[in-house]
Every structure is written in structure tokens, then in C-alpha cells.
Design a protein around this motif. Structure first.
Motif, PDB file in Angstrom:
ATOM      1  N   PHE A  91       0.832  -1.206   0.000  1.00  0.00           N
ATOM      2  CA  PHE A  91       0.000   0.000   0.000  1.00  0.00           C
ATOM      3  C   PHE A  91       0.868   1.259   0.000  1.00  0.00           C
ATOM      4  O   PHE A  91       0.856   2.070   0.932  1.00  0.00           O
ATOM      5  CB  PHE A  91      -0.944   0.013   1.221  1.00  0.00           C
ATOM      6  N   VAL A  92       1.644   1.393  -1.064  1.00  0.00           N
ATOM      7  CA  VAL A  92       2.512   2.555  -1.215  1.00  0.00           C
ATOM      8  C   VAL A  92       2.519   2.946  -2.690  1.00  0.00           C
ATOM      9  O   VAL A  92       2.403   2.095  -3.570  1.00  0.00           O
ATOM     10  CB  VAL A  92       3.955   2.247  -0.727  1.00  0.00           C
ATOM     11  N   ILE A  93       2.625   4.248  -2.971  1.00  0.00           N
ATOM     12  CA  ILE A  93       2.706   4.688  -4.362  1.00  0.00           C
ATOM     13  C   ILE A  93       3.639   5.897  -4.444  1.00  0.00           C
ATOM     14  O   ILE A  93       3.580   6.810  -3.609  1.00  0.00           O
ATOM     15  CB  ILE A  93       1.308   5.045  -4.926  1.00  0.00           C
ATOM     16  N   PRO A  94       4.569   5.914  -5.414  1.00  0.00           N
ATOM     17  CA  PRO A  94       5.440   7.085  -5.597  1.00  0.00           C
ATOM     18  C   PRO A  94       4.658   8.193  -6.294  1.00  0.00           C
ATOM     19  O   PRO A  94       3.925   7.939  -7.244  1.00  0.00           O
ATOM     20  CB  PRO A  94       6.557   6.538  -6.492  1.00  0.00           C
ATOM     21  N   LEU A  95       4.820   9.425  -5.793  1.00  0.00           N
ATOM     22  CA  LEU A  95       4.038  10.535  -6.338  1.00  0.00           C
ATOM     23  C   LEU A  95       4.864  11.533  -7.136  1.00  0.00           C
ATOM     24  O   LEU A  95       4.437  12.023  -8.177  1.00  0.00           O
ATOM     25  CB  LEU A  95       3.326  11.275  -5.193  1.00  0.00           C
ATOM     26  N   ASN A  96       6.067  11.809  -6.659  1.00  0.00           N
ATOM     27  CA  ASN A  96       6.854  12.854  -7.317  1.00  0.00           C
ATOM     28  C   ASN A  96       8.313  12.705  -6.914  1.00  0.00           C
ATOM     29  O   ASN A  96       8.631  12.322  -5.778  1.00  0.00           O
ATOM     30  CB  ASN A  96       6.336  14.233  -6.885  1.00  0.00           C
ATOM     31  N   ARG A  97       9.201  13.000  -7.861  1.00  0.00           N
ATOM     32  CA  ARG A  97      10.628  12.945  -7.567  1.00  0.00           C
ATOM     33  C   ARG A  97      11.270  14.266  -7.924  1.00  0.00           C
ATOM     34  O   ARG A  97      11.054  14.805  -9.012  1.00  0.00           O
ATOM     35  CB  ARG A  97      11.295  11.819  -8.357  1.00  0.00           C
ATOM     36  N   ASN A  98      12.051  14.790  -6.990  1.00  0.00           N
ATOM     37  CA  ASN A  98      12.781  16.029  -7.207  1.00  0.00           C
ATOM     38  C   ASN A  98      14.230  15.797  -6.794  1.00  0.00           C
ATOM     39  O   ASN A  98      14.526  15.665  -5.606  1.00  0.00           O
ATOM     40  CB  ASN A  98      12.162  17.169  -6.396  1.00  0.00           C
ATOM     41  N   MET A  99      15.112  15.680  -7.792  1.00  0.00           N
ATOM     42  CA  MET A  99      16.501  15.330  -7.547  1.00  0.00           C
ATOM     43  C   MET A  99      16.545  13.993  -6.782  1.00  0.00           C
ATOM     44  O   MET A  99      16.063  13.000  -7.256  1.00  0.00           O
ATOM     45  CB  MET A  99      17.209  16.453  -6.765  1.00  0.00           C
ATOM     46  N   ASN A 100      17.103  13.997  -5.569  1.00  0.00           N
ATOM     47  CA  ASN A 100      17.229  12.769  -4.785  1.00  0.00           C
ATOM     48  C   ASN A 100      16.141  12.648  -3.719  1.00  0.00           C
ATOM     49  O   ASN A 100      16.265  11.883  -2.778  1.00  0.00           O
ATOM     50  CB  ASN A 100      18.617  12.712  -4.118  1.00  0.00           C
ATOM     51  N   SER A 101      15.079  13.396  -3.889  1.00  0.00           N
ATOM     52  CA  SER A 101      13.985  13.389  -2.915  1.00  0.00           C
ATOM     53  C   SER A 101      12.726  12.819  -3.568  1.00  0.00           C
ATOM     54  O   SER A 101      12.302  13.278  -4.630  1.00  0.00           O
ATOM     55  CB  SER A 101      13.722  14.813  -2.417  1.00  0.00           C
ATOM     56  N   LEU A 102      12.161  11.800  -2.951  1.00  0.00           N
ATOM     57  CA  LEU A 102      10.990  11.111  -3.505  1.00  0.00           C
ATOM     58  C   LEU A 102       9.822  11.217  -2.524  1.00  0.00           C
ATOM     59  O   LEU A 102       9.971  10.916  -1.339  1.00  0.00           O
ATOM     60  CB  LEU A 102      11.313   9.637  -3.752  1.00  0.00           C
ATOM     61  N   ILE A 126      13.157   9.949   1.443  1.00  0.00           N
ATOM     62  CA  ILE A 126      11.722   9.770   1.261  1.00  0.00           C
ATOM     63  C   ILE A 126      10.924  10.788   2.080  1.00  0.00           C
ATOM     64  O   ILE A 126      11.179  10.995   3.270  1.00  0.00           O
ATOM     65  CB  ILE A 126      11.293   8.342   1.661  1.00  0.00           C
ATOM     66  N   ASN A 127       9.976  11.438   1.414  1.00  0.00           N
ATOM     67  CA  ASN A 127       8.972  12.266   2.085  1.00  0.00           C
ATOM     68  C   ASN A 127       7.635  11.538   1.973  1.00  0.00           C
ATOM     69  O   ASN A 127       7.335  10.949   0.931  1.00  0.00           O
ATOM     70  CB  ASN A 127       8.854  13.642   1.419  1.00  0.00           C
ATOM     71  N   PHE A 128       6.840  11.587   3.044  1.00  0.00           N
ATOM     72  CA  PHE A 128       5.608  10.805   3.027  1.00  0.00           C
ATOM     73  C   PHE A 128       4.366  11.675   3.155  1.00  0.00           C
ATOM     74  O   PHE A 128       4.380  12.717   3.811  1.00  0.00           O
ATOM     75  CB  PHE A 128       5.605   9.794   4.182  1.00  0.00           C
ATOM     76  N   VAL A 129       3.302  11.206   2.506  1.00  0.00           N
ATOM     77  CA  VAL A 129       1.947  11.644   2.833  1.00  0.00           C
ATOM     78  C   VAL A 129       1.202  10.381   3.213  1.00  0.00           C
ATOM     79  O   VAL A 129       1.610   9.267   2.860  1.00  0.00           O
ATOM     80  CB  VAL A 129       1.254  12.364   1.649  1.00  0.00           C
ATOM     81  N   ILE A 130       0.101  10.527   3.933  1.00  0.00           N
ATOM     82  CA  ILE A 130      -0.632   9.362   4.403  1.00  0.00           C
ATOM     83  C   ILE A 130      -1.959   9.261   3.668  1.00  0.00           C
ATOM     84  O   ILE A 130      -2.574  10.287   3.329  1.00  0.00           O
ATOM     85  CB  ILE A 130      -0.842   9.420   5.934  1.00  0.00           C
ATOM     86  N   ALA A 131      -2.372   8.017   3.371  1.00  0.00           N
ATOM     87  CA  ALA A 131      -3.637   7.790   2.662  1.00  0.00           C
ATOM     88  C   ALA A 131      -4.236   6.481   3.160  1.00  0.00           C
ATOM     89  O   ALA A 131      -3.571   5.686   3.836  1.00  0.00           O
ATOM     90  CB  ALA A 131      -3.403   7.729   1.152  1.00  0.00           C
ATOM     91  N   THR A 132      -5.496   6.241   2.822  1.00  0.00           N
ATOM     92  CA  THR A 132      -6.142   5.005   3.245  1.00  0.00           C
ATOM     93  C   THR A 132      -5.736   3.866   2.315  1.00  0.00           C
ATOM     94  O   THR A 132      -5.329   4.084   1.169  1.00  0.00           O
ATOM     95  CB  THR A 132      -7.674   5.135   3.199  1.00  0.00           C
ATOM     96  N   GLN A 133      -5.852   2.621   2.821  1.00  0.00           N
ATOM     97  CA  GLN A 133      -5.545   1.459   1.999  1.00  0.00           C
ATOM     98  C   GLN A 133      -6.457   1.394   0.772  1.00  0.00           C
ATOM     99  O   GLN A 133      -6.020   1.038  -0.323  1.00  0.00           O
ATOM    100  CB  GLN A 133      -5.686   0.181   2.832  1.00  0.00           C
ATOM    101  N   THR A 134      -7.723   1.749   0.971  1.00  0.00           N
ATOM    102  CA  THR A 134      -8.679   1.708  -0.143  1.00  0.00           C
ATOM    103  C   THR A 134      -8.273   2.662  -1.254  1.00  0.00           C
ATOM    104  O   THR A 134      -8.239   2.295  -2.435  1.00  0.00           O
ATOM    105  CB  THR A 134     -10.093   2.063   0.358  1.00  0.00           C
ATOM    106  N   ASP A 135      -7.940   3.913  -0.870  1.00  0.00           N
ATOM    107  CA  ASP A 135      -7.545   4.897  -1.880  1.00  0.00           C
ATOM    108  C   ASP A 135      -6.230   4.509  -2.554  1.00  0.00           C
ATOM    109  O   ASP A 135      -6.050   4.685  -3.763  1.00  0.00           O
ATOM    110  CB  ASP A 135      -7.406   6.281  -1.241  1.00  0.00           C
ATOM    111  N   LEU A 136      -5.301   3.952  -1.767  1.00  0.00           N
ATOM    112  CA  LEU A 136      -4.010   3.567  -2.335  1.00  0.00           C
ATOM    113  C   LEU A 136      -4.159   2.401  -3.306  1.00  0.00           C
ATOM    114  O   LEU A 136      -3.511   2.368  -4.360  1.00  0.00           O
ATOM    115  CB  LEU A 136      -3.027   3.200  -1.214  1.00  0.00           C
ATOM    116  N   THR A 137      -5.014   1.432  -2.953  1.00  0.00           N
ATOM    117  CA  THR A 137      -5.239   0.300  -3.855  1.00  0.00           C
ATOM    118  C   THR A 137      -5.761   0.788  -5.204  1.00  0.00           C
ATOM    119  O   THR A 137      -5.299   0.356  -6.271  1.00  0.00           O
ATOM    120  CB  THR A 137      -6.243  -0.687  -3.229  1.00  0.00           C
TER     121      THR A 137
END
Length: 575
Positions: A91-102, A126-137
Motif C-alpha cells: 500500500f505505497v505509491i510514488p508521487l513525485n521525484r525532485n533530484m534525490n527526494s521522492l 523519502i517524504n511521506f503523505v498518508i492515505a487510506t488502503q482503499t484509496d491507495l489500492t
């Protein structure tokens, strides 16, 4: 200022009462688990309430799919940083990459092992945001599976370039927008023989062979069809055809394998020979009725892709010398043990290749015959008509054999005939399902072989597993940290780990090798067998005689840079 607890935040937000929190805490004492999960499970709060509250507690932004914040940035190659399989499972998804920061969205910010794995996998901070399992799926499925996404699996790209599978699916669907879930036999045959379906099945098989897959899984579910390839022992999901193509695809495979396409209630087995340029590849077909339709598994038996040569399988020099010494024995029992899928058959075939000689009569009883080898008499056993391994062995002994290979010793009768054949001047090779080499001896004694018969007949036992080899094009050296090693002792400062590149489909691994322990039966082992020894006694004696365990053999391959520490620990720990 101390951080508020999750329960306090939920009470402050008016989402639960004090008594509800106390009730959940009582449940937590009995059932364990996170308090937030218990509150959701008992219907006291919603999934999005929990995610929002966790974001408040941990000072992490909360993102919902409806807000548009879970849409990954395009054209950044994010799908290569985190694979679809990993994203879906964790339950993880990459959203954006800026140089060496994801920036990634995750459902469980407390899973520190996963977070550390993402850092290692991507090589980014890694920088994180939090989301529900349903939305991530939903977000993962949309990003990795959408036709215009950059997340299309590398396994499928070459097939698309050659055959445009998406176009095949569209052209087929355009002929009939609503395909019935059940068709008459005539219609089913007609659908299976339409050009788009024929081309689609050919491409699925060809792509699997090109990617060195050992198996193809075609799996129906309620609202989707899944296609997975097993490559180097791991299953990888690829963007599948549309659900309505399930029946035509299965019917096409059945027609090729000469199976009954009208029979959907019972499992069926068949075989296909596929011609690829200058070689022929055999496919073993198995169908299985499930609640959503028939699942098909195609085992790919590509002799040209398998090197039946002991020296390239992964045995070290000492092990190879012992094996070749044992194979020169004129008679006796030679066993290879390990779980299903550990490469036992390949090792036996390689042993036969070493000792094949026009002056020797070599006979094999197999279920099924996986590879056809010139100069060897290979027999397919058929238990359903009474032609078992034991029956085949009895027939072999009337055929003047020198060397006999038995696919597997499953029962006392087969084991007894093997032992008698070994004692009467034949060299017998076979397999057992045991965890290690010494336990093969106790298994034979347990099923009823008398020690006085086993002692003079047993020559060698090999226990093995298959470990993935690091991709030579992208593996990277590093110095492991003390906390990573723990009690592990290595003789080198630098070892290698997986990274991922185009040549290995971004898995970091390419190909597999044997991790083995080789037990030569010496006088001390024979003395212990005749005394009715325990497993512990056998193992101690084997170690004293110089046998390296599976774990020790694996560490040698780590030191040699052939594989990673994580792979060896996964393959051998607990063995």
C-alpha cells in the motif's frame, strides 16, 4: 510539547467518546494490534478518519484520491523505482521525484522496515503523505495498469512493440461489445480461432519465453483477469487482457493442448510444443476450475535455456569434486533432496549428462518427462492406469540397465526396489522431499528401509535450494552495517546488493543458482546408520567430515559477489 496520542486526537475531533476508546483498549489487550485498526474494524470510525488523525499525530499530510493528491507525476519513471507488485502488497505509491527526494503515499507510517526498504530500493530520501488502503489500492491500480501510464511493465513493452496487445484486445472487443460469460461450444471454438485471440495467446507465450519465465499463470477473478509470469522463482504481474477475453484465451490454450474445451468442471492436463525460430519449446498445461472460471498454468520447458552441466549450476569446487567422485561409483544410491521447485530434476539431468556413455544402458522413470535427452531411455509413469514408479522399476530391472533414474521416491515399495537395485549392481539416482541432507537418511529409515540395507547402498545425498543471482550489469558493492550482519561472519569487507536496470526488468536479479550441501556417505556415517542413530548425530558427523550447510554455502556465494545477503537469508534460514 508532547505529541498527543491517537485516541486523544480522535476524542478531541469528536469522532469517538472516552468510553469507546476504553472499549477499544480492552479489545486491544485481548487481540493486540493498533488501536486505530481496532476502532475501524469495530465501526467506531471510518478509514479516512484514522488516516487523517494519524496525519495530525505524526505531522504528515493526509491525501485522499478524490482530492487528486494521489496522482503520480508522469514521465519521471516512478514505476521503475517501486514495482507494481511491491506497491500493491505494501500500500505505497510514488508521487513525485525532485533530484534525490521522492514523495510517496503510504497507509502504515509505523512500518519502519517497509520505509527502510523503500529507501534502499529507490536510493532516495523519502517524504511521506498518508492515505487510506482503499484509496491507495485504487491509485496503484490506475497508475500501473492504465494504458497511457508510464508504469507499463517492462515485461510487456517488447510484446507491445511487436504485436500491440492493447490493439488486439480493442479489435476483438469491437466485434462484440458485450461478450457472454457462457457461450455455446460452436461459438467458443469460433472465438478461440479468431485471429486476435490466436495472436494474443502467441504473444503471451512468446513474451514469457523471451523473459525466461518458467510458468505462465492466467487467473480469472470477479471483475478482472490477471496474467503473471514466474521469473527466477518470483511471480510478476503484468498488465492483463480484458476480462471478457478469458473464455476465448482458455479455449485457445485447450485447443492447442488437445484438451476438452467443453469440460470446465474437472482439472485437465496437456502439452503444447511451440516452435520458435530454430528451436522447439514444450509447455505443460494445467487447467483448474475456480469460482470465477478456469485458471490455466503453463509450465515452460525450454531445454535450450537450461544448461545441463554440473559446473554451471552453482556448486563450489569442493562440492563438484565430491559429486563427480560419487558419480564414478559403479553401483549405489544417489539422492537429491529439497522442496518442490528447488531444481532437483535439473541437477539429476546434469548428473546423467556427466555419465552418459554409449556403453551404458540408462533408463529413467519420470512424472512427467521434463526434458528429452538423446541416448537415454525415458519413461513416463501413469499412476491412473497402475503404471507407478515401483512398477516401472520392476520393468527396468528386466531391461538390463546400468544406470536408473527415478523421478521421486514417494513410498516404501519404490524405496525398497531402489535399494535392491543398488545392492545388485545398479547405480540409482532419485529425489526426496526433505529439508537437508542428513534428514534424508532419517526419512528413508522412517518409511521402513532397514539400516542393514541402507548402509551398503547409500553413496551420496545432495540437499539444495535455488537462489537468485544478482544482475551482473547493475549489482552494487557496499559495506554492510554491523546491525545488518548481527551474528553473521563474513570473510570480506564489501558485498553486493540488488539495484535494478533494464536488463533485469528492474528486479536486480537475473538467473538462479544452486545453494547446496553435499553429504558424501563415509564409514562414520555408515556406522551411525547401522546403529539406528538420531538426526542430530548424523548432522554432527556430516559437519565433522567437512560438509558445508546450506547456510554456509550461501554465505560463500555472497562473499563471491554472486548473490545478496537478503536472498541467501530468505532461501536458507529455517532450512
Amino acid at each position: 510539547m508532547p505529541r498527543l496520542r491517537l485516541g486523544e486526537i480522535l476524542i478531541k475531533q469528536g469522532l469517538i467518546t472516552e468510553s469507546q476508546l476504553q472499549e477499544a483498549m480492552e479489545v486491544q489487550k485481548a487481540e493486540k494490534g493498533h488501536i486505530g485498526e481496532i476502532l475501524v474494524r469495530r465501526g467506531m470510525i471510518k478509514e479516512e478518519d484514522l488516516a487523517s488523525a494519524l496525519g495530525t499525530q505524526l505531522l504528515i499530510p493526509y491525501a485522499s484520491k478524490s482530492s487528486g493528491l494521489l496522482t503520480p507525476q508522469k514521465d519521471q519513471g516512478l514505476e521503475k523505482l517501486i514495482t507494481y507488485e511491491y506497491a500493491k502488497e505494501h500500500f505505497v505509491i510514488p508521487l513525485n521525484r525532485n533530484m534525490n527526494s521522492l514523495t510517496c503515499a503510504i497507509a502504515n507510517p509505523f512500518d519502519l522496515i517497509m520505509i527502510d526498504n523503500i529507501k534502499k530500493m529507490t536510493g532516495c530520501e523519502i517524504n511521506f503523505v498518508i492515505a487510506t488502503q482503499t484509496d491507495l489500492t485504487a491509485a496503484v491500480q490506475e497508475f500501473y495498469m492504465s494504458s497511457d501510464s508510464g508504469g507499463r511493465s517492462a515485461l510487456w513493452d517488447q510484446a507491445l512493440e511487436r504485436g500491440r496487445i492493447s490493439d488486439i484486445g480493442k479489435s476483438f472487443a469491437s466485434s462484440e461489445d458485450k461478450v457472454e460469460t457462457e457461450l455455446s461450444l460452436d461459438k467458443l471454438i469460433a472465438k478461440a480461432e479468431e485471429a486476435p485471440v490466436i495472436k494474443l495467446v502467441d504473444l503471451i507465450i512468446r513474451q514469457a519465453i523471451d523473459e525466461r519465465a518458467s510458468d505462465i499463470h492466467i487467473e480469472p477473478f470477479k471483475d478482472r483477469l490477471e496474467v503473471r509470469y514466474r521469473i527466477d522463482g518470483e511471480l510478476y504481474q503484468i498488465p492483463p487482457p480484458a476480462k471478457h477475453l478469458h473464455l476465448p484465451i482458455v479455449s485457445r490454450v485447450k485447443i492447442l493442448a488437445k484438451l476438452d474445451i467443453a469440460e470446465k468442471r474437472l482439472p485437465q492436463d496437456g502439452r503444447i510444443s511451440a516452435k520458435l525460430e530454430d528451436r522447439t519449446v514444450d509447455l505443460r498445461i494445467s487447467t483448474l476450475p475456480t469460482v470465477w472460471g478456469e485458471k490455466v498454468v503453463m509450465r515452460i520447458l525450454d531445454k535450450d535455456s537450461v544448461q545441463l552441466n554440473l559446473s554451471v549450476l552453482g556448486f563450489d569446487t569442493k562440492q563438484l569434486d565430491l559429486i563427480r567422485q560419487a558419480l564414478k561409483t559403479p553401483y549405489g544410491l544417489f539422492f537429491v533432496t529439497g522442496p518442490t521447485g528447488s531444481g532437483k530434476s535439473t541437477t539429476l539431468y546434469s548428473c546423467l549428462s556427466e555419465i552418459t556413455d554409449p556403453s551404458k544402458n540408462i533408463m529413467t522413470a519420470e512424472d512427467p518427462v521434463e526434458f528429452r535427452i538423446d541416448g537415454i531411455n525415458q519413461v513416463q509413469v501413469r499412476s491412473e492406469i497402475g503404471f507407478t514408479f515401483a512398477e516401472a522399476l520392476r520393468s527396468f530391472l528386466r531391461q538390463d540397465p546400468d544406470i536408473i533414474m527415478v523421478g521421486e521416491v514417494r513410498d516404501l515399495e519404490t524405496a525398497q526396489i531402489c535399494v535392491r537395485a543398488a545392492l545388485t549392481g545398479h547405480f540409482v539416482l532419485s529425489t526426496l522431499h526433505t529439508n537437508d541432507a542428513p534428514s534424508a537418511i532419517t526419512r528413508l529409515l522412517d518409511i521402513g528401509i532397514q539400516p542393514y540395507l541402507l548402509t551398503p547402498s547409500l553413496v551420496m545425498i545432495i540437499a539444495q535450494r535455488l537462489g537468485r543471482k544478482l544482475c551482473p550489469h547493475c549489482k552494487e558493492a557496499y559495506e554492510p552495517k554491523p546491525e545488518e550482519l548481527g551474528d553473521i561472519k563474513l570473510n570480506v569487507d564489501l558485498i553486493y546488493r540488488a539495484k535494478g536496470c533494464d536488463k533485469c526488468s528492474h528486479t536486480g536479479y537475473r538467473g538462479r543458482m544452486v545453494v547446496a550441501e553435499v553429504l558424501m556417505i563415509d564409514d562414520e556415517i555408515r556406522r551411525l546408520i547401522s546403529r539406528g542413530c538420531t538426526y542430530t548425530d548424523l548432522r554432527d558427523a556430516a559437519r565433522k567430515s567437512g560438509m558445508s550447510t546450506l547456510y554456509e554455502s550461501g554465505l560463500k556465494q555472497v562473499e563471491a559477489g554472486l548473490t545478496s545477503l537478503d536472498e541467501i537469508l530468505g532461501v536458507t534460514v529455517g532450512s
